[in-house]
Scaffold this motif. Structure first.
Motif: not given
Length: 602
Positions: A341-342, A523-524, A529-536
């Protein structure tokens, strides 16, 4: 008055105009290039057919209206008489828009374009930008998906015919909604397909999953290409649509020096300049090839671009769906991990030149690092990914509300152009099954038997069990079961899910970081158990962190931002299982949308 009728029939030695009302037959005059012309103009609303060399009367290949079905006579239609009220409509580019795909026949109980107008306020309130209609070109029978159309210039009569499409587009524009029309040029359906009688519309030089390919590069192909291009321009010009979704363009096999998609792209660009509003072309392609969205005057890996505005990116759907459901059958085999997914969220194509287990070969090409990600349309549901399942079941059949929230957040807060499928916004449980209504007994039997046989493939036995009965496409109950149940939207769970979708769409509009398609600003990171998607952040706006909790139990997440203190996202909030936390920069306001375990916006 419509004017003289013209038809391309280069192999005919005689063409007659058959007037249905009077039963009279009038010879047509031969014109240059294999064209034939009527000897007098026709009035609007005239029913007529065409006879080739004394053969049976056939509908016009460019028929604008088939009121008696695809086997009946054509009817002239004056598109210029409609009283448009969208003079102030400035248009909407599809890139970055919130797209909503729907099927006219099952969107409302009535199944018509006019009835769908009554639901446009719901879409506007949700925050939709573009309404995408599954194909409306005339097809055999009363109900079907529309991908077996045969009168490609006409509007399916049970939906209301051509005037109803004009009314729908006008009503959408009044509400600030653009309209995208799904069109199919790669094949025709089996019932009412008379094109080959008129000319070399098909060629055995290339094959597609539906048989002989459309003739885009052989003898007579210039007029076939014109048929495709001029039809597209007509939808933009006469019906004021804003975008076309082009079905399975990988099946438009074209070895000519200039691909028909490039020709179409340039023609649409010229028309956009003429009408003074953006006109978009969105391609569905299985090739995972960035050439599709490369401008026609540029090249990708040494080949001229096709110039599409955007293209569907199914790999994002596959990566998300498999991670949440655990399914791995069929073409899902190479997906299913957080890391996959990343990759999809940052690089678009999972199959970008490497090995595809399902296809048994290397597949795709990498997306350029600087290519605007809004050129890729992504979803968690669409007509294919739901309807081509054995039971037509939606993710809501197996996913918790929290997992559905994760799915919605990935699609709506990611860097791509998001697309929703009708009913998804309230967690619809009604299926969208494959249905058809062919009147020919042999064809109907073949469709029914073929669908049942498919159950043995694609891993459906493993998923559903061998005892599950696959719905018969030809049964009326299959079509009726696929109608949306609008009552679900008013249920407690439906209202909560609707509010979630409204909040997420609102974030796309209020947060510059979310609206951006700049790949460098996504960035991902993957954890337990966690996915973090950061939108700068962009243009002075703060960053947005989208934390996706993928397992049961309370989740504690620490998001590290470069150059900033660590931010603990669960401070004061317990996320009790699958769900989403959205952190809008430092010191954001906490808004509980649907309760713990579903979503919390901070």
């Amino acid at each position: 008055m419509i004017g003289d009728l013209r038809v391309w029939a280069p192999r005919a030695s005689r063409v007659d105009l058959v007037l249905s009302a009077s039963g009279t037959t009038e010879a047509m005059d031969a014109d240059a290039g294999g064209w034939w012309r009527s000897r007098r103009p026709l009035l609007a609303g005239t029913d007529y057919a065409l006879s080739l060399d004394g053969g049976p009367p056939r509908p016009d290949p460019r028929s604008p209206w088939q009121p008696a079905g695809v086997h009946g006579p054509s009817r002239t239609f004056d598109a210029g008489t409609f009283p448009w009220s969208d003079g102030d409509w400035s248009g909407r580019d599809v890139r970055g828009a919130v797209v909503y795909e729907l099927h006219i026949g099952t969107f409302t109980p009535e199944g018509t374009l006019d009835a769908a107008v009554g639901r446009l306020d719901h879409l506007a309130d949700l925050g939709v930008d573009v309404v995408e209609l599954m194909p409306v070109a005339a097809f055999g029978g009363h109900h079907g998906w529309g991908y077996d159309g045969v009168a490609l210039w006409a509007v399916h009569e049970p939906y209301g015919g051509p005037a109803a499409l004009q009314r729908f587009v006008d009503a959408a524009h009044v509400r600030g909604l653009a309209v995208c029309l799904d069109v199919v040029d790669n094949h025709l359906g089996p019932s009412g397909n008379y094109l080959a009688e008129f000319g070399p519309y098909f060629t055995d030089q290339h094959q597609t999953p539906w048989g002989a390919a459309v003739n885009l590069d052989g003898d007579g192909s210039a007029e076939v290409r014109a048929f495709v291009v001029e039809k597209a321009l007509r939808w933009f010009r006469d019906f004021h649509v804003d975008a076309l979704r082009l079905d399975a363009v990988h099946a438009l096999v074209d070895d000519s020096p200039r691909h028909v998609l490039a020709e179409l792209s340039d023609a649409v660009s010229l028309l956009a300049e003429e009408v003074g509003r953006p006109l978009s072309l969105v391609a569905e392609s299985d090739a995972n090839d960035p050439r599709t969205v490369t401008p026609t005057r540029e090249a990708f890996q040494g080949r001229a671009g096709y110039g599409m505005t955007a293209q569907w990116a199914d790999d994002v759907h596959h990566a998300l769906h498999t991670l949440l459901t655990g399914e791995r059958q069929g073409y899902y085999v190479d997906f299913g991990t957080p890391e996959t997914l990343a990759k999809a969220l940052t690089e678009v194509f999972v199959h970008d030149g490497g090995w595809s287990t399902f296809r048994g070969t290397s597949w795709g090409a990498p997306v350029p690092a600087d290519l605007d990600r809004r050129r890729f349309v992504v979803c968690s549901q669409n007509h294919d990914q739901v309807g081509n399942r054995a039971l037509g079941d939606r993710p809501s059949r197996v996913l918790t509300p929290g997992a559905l929230a994760v799915s919605a957040a990935v699609v709506l807060l990611g860097p791509f152009t998001p697309m929703l499928f009708m009913g998804e916004e309230w967690g619809a449980t009604t299926p969208f099954q494959y249905f058809s209504d062919h009147e020919e007994p042999e064809l109907a039997a073949a469709i029914s038997c073929g669908r049942a046989a498919e159950f043995g493939g694609h891993g459906w036995v493993e998923l559903y069990g061998a005892d599950v009965v696959v719905p018969d496409p030809q049964e009326l109950s299959t079509f009726e079961a696929s109608r949306l149940d609008w009552g679900e939207a008013s249920s407690r769970g439906g209202r909560r899910m609707l509010e979630l979708y409204r909040r997420l769409v609102g974030l796309r509009r209020s947060e510059a970081a979310v609206a951006s398609g700049d790949p460098a600003r996504t960035s991902v990171r993957v954890g337990d158990g966690v996915v973090v998607m950061t939108r700068s952040g962009v243009s002075g706006g703060g960053p947005v962190d989208v934390v996706l909790a993928l397992k049961e139990g309370p989740v504690s997440v620490v998001v590290e931002r470069e150059g900033e203190p660590e931010v603990v996202l669960d401070s004061g909030v317990v996320l009790g299982g699958e769900g989403v936390v959205v952190e809008r920069g430092a010191g954001g306001t906490t808004v509980t949308v649907s309760g713990p375990g579903v979503v919390v916006l901070r």
